[in-house]
Design a protein around this motif. Structure first.
Motif, PDB file in Angstrom:
ATOM      1  N   THR A   3       0.905  -1.258   0.056  1.00 59.36           N
ATOM      2  CA  THR A   3      -0.129   0.045   0.071  1.00 59.36           C
ATOM      3  C   THR A   3       0.893   1.286   0.050  1.00 59.36           C
ATOM      4  OG1 THR A   3      -0.061   0.172   2.315  1.00 59.36           O
ATOM      5  CG2 THR A   3      -1.785  -1.188   1.535  1.00 59.36           C
ATOM      6  N   ARG A   4       0.541   2.456  -0.227  1.00 64.29           N
ATOM      7  CA  ARG A   4       1.162   3.645  -0.226  1.00 64.29           C
ATOM      8  C   ARG A   4       1.821   3.914   1.141  1.00 64.29           C
ATOM      9  NH1 ARG A   4       2.244   8.844   0.003  1.00 64.29           N
ATOM     10  NH2 ARG A   4       2.914   9.886  -1.983  1.00 64.29           N
ATOM     11  N   ILE A  73       7.842   8.703  -3.313  1.00 62.63           N
ATOM     12  CA  ILE A  73       6.951   7.843  -2.878  1.00 62.63           C
ATOM     13  C   ILE A  73       5.994   7.419  -3.979  1.00 62.63           C
ATOM     14  CG2 ILE A  73       5.053   6.801  -1.587  1.00 62.63           C
ATOM     15  CD1 ILE A  73       6.580   8.524   0.738  1.00 62.63           C
ATOM     16  N   ASP A  74       5.247   8.699  -4.687  1.00 60.98           N
ATOM     17  CA  ASP A  74       4.491   8.419  -5.979  1.00 60.98           C
ATOM     18  C   ASP A  74       5.366   7.752  -7.028  1.00 60.98           C
ATOM     19  OD1 ASP A  74       2.476   9.319  -4.464  1.00 60.98           O
ATOM     20  OD2 ASP A  74       2.805  11.569  -5.365  1.00 60.98           O
ATOM     21  N   GLN A  77       5.576   4.074  -6.496  1.00 60.00           N
ATOM     22  CA  GLN A  77       4.322   3.493  -6.530  1.00 60.00           C
ATOM     23  C   GLN A  77       3.994   3.134  -8.010  1.00 60.00           C
ATOM     24  OE1 GLN A  77       0.907   5.433  -4.744  1.00 60.00           O
ATOM     25  NE2 GLN A  77       0.190   3.348  -3.832  1.00 60.00           N
TER      26      GLN A  77
END
Length: 84
Positions: A3-4, A73-74, A77
């Protein structure tokens, strides 16, 4: 795929390990360059550790393009969402 939130914890932990800080000191808006004066060797170490941990290929330009931890992080992901 994590998950993020799980990914964010992993990224913050790796960054804090390399920089010698605590994970809770690294936030989404933290700029590694502006806030920590990170150099290219430290950035490459972070990238290598994230590659090993997440089992994903990370290009150096992806790391240097990230404006802050949240942006990194983005990026990760989206990388994890694409089959390697």
């Amino acid at each position: 795929m994590p998950t993020r939130e799980e990914l964010a914890l992993t990224v913050r932990t790796v960054i804090s390990d390399v920089l010698g800080t605590e994970p809770d000191e690294v936030h989404e808006r933290t700029s590694l360059l502006d806030d920590y004066g990170i150099d290219s060797l430290e950035l490459m170490e972070i990238g290598a550790r994230l590659e090993r941990t997440l089992k994903v290929r990370i290009e150096l330009q992806d790391l240097t393009a990230a404006q802050n931890v949240g942006h990194a992080i983005d990026l990760l992901q989206s990388r994890l969402a694409v089959p390697q």
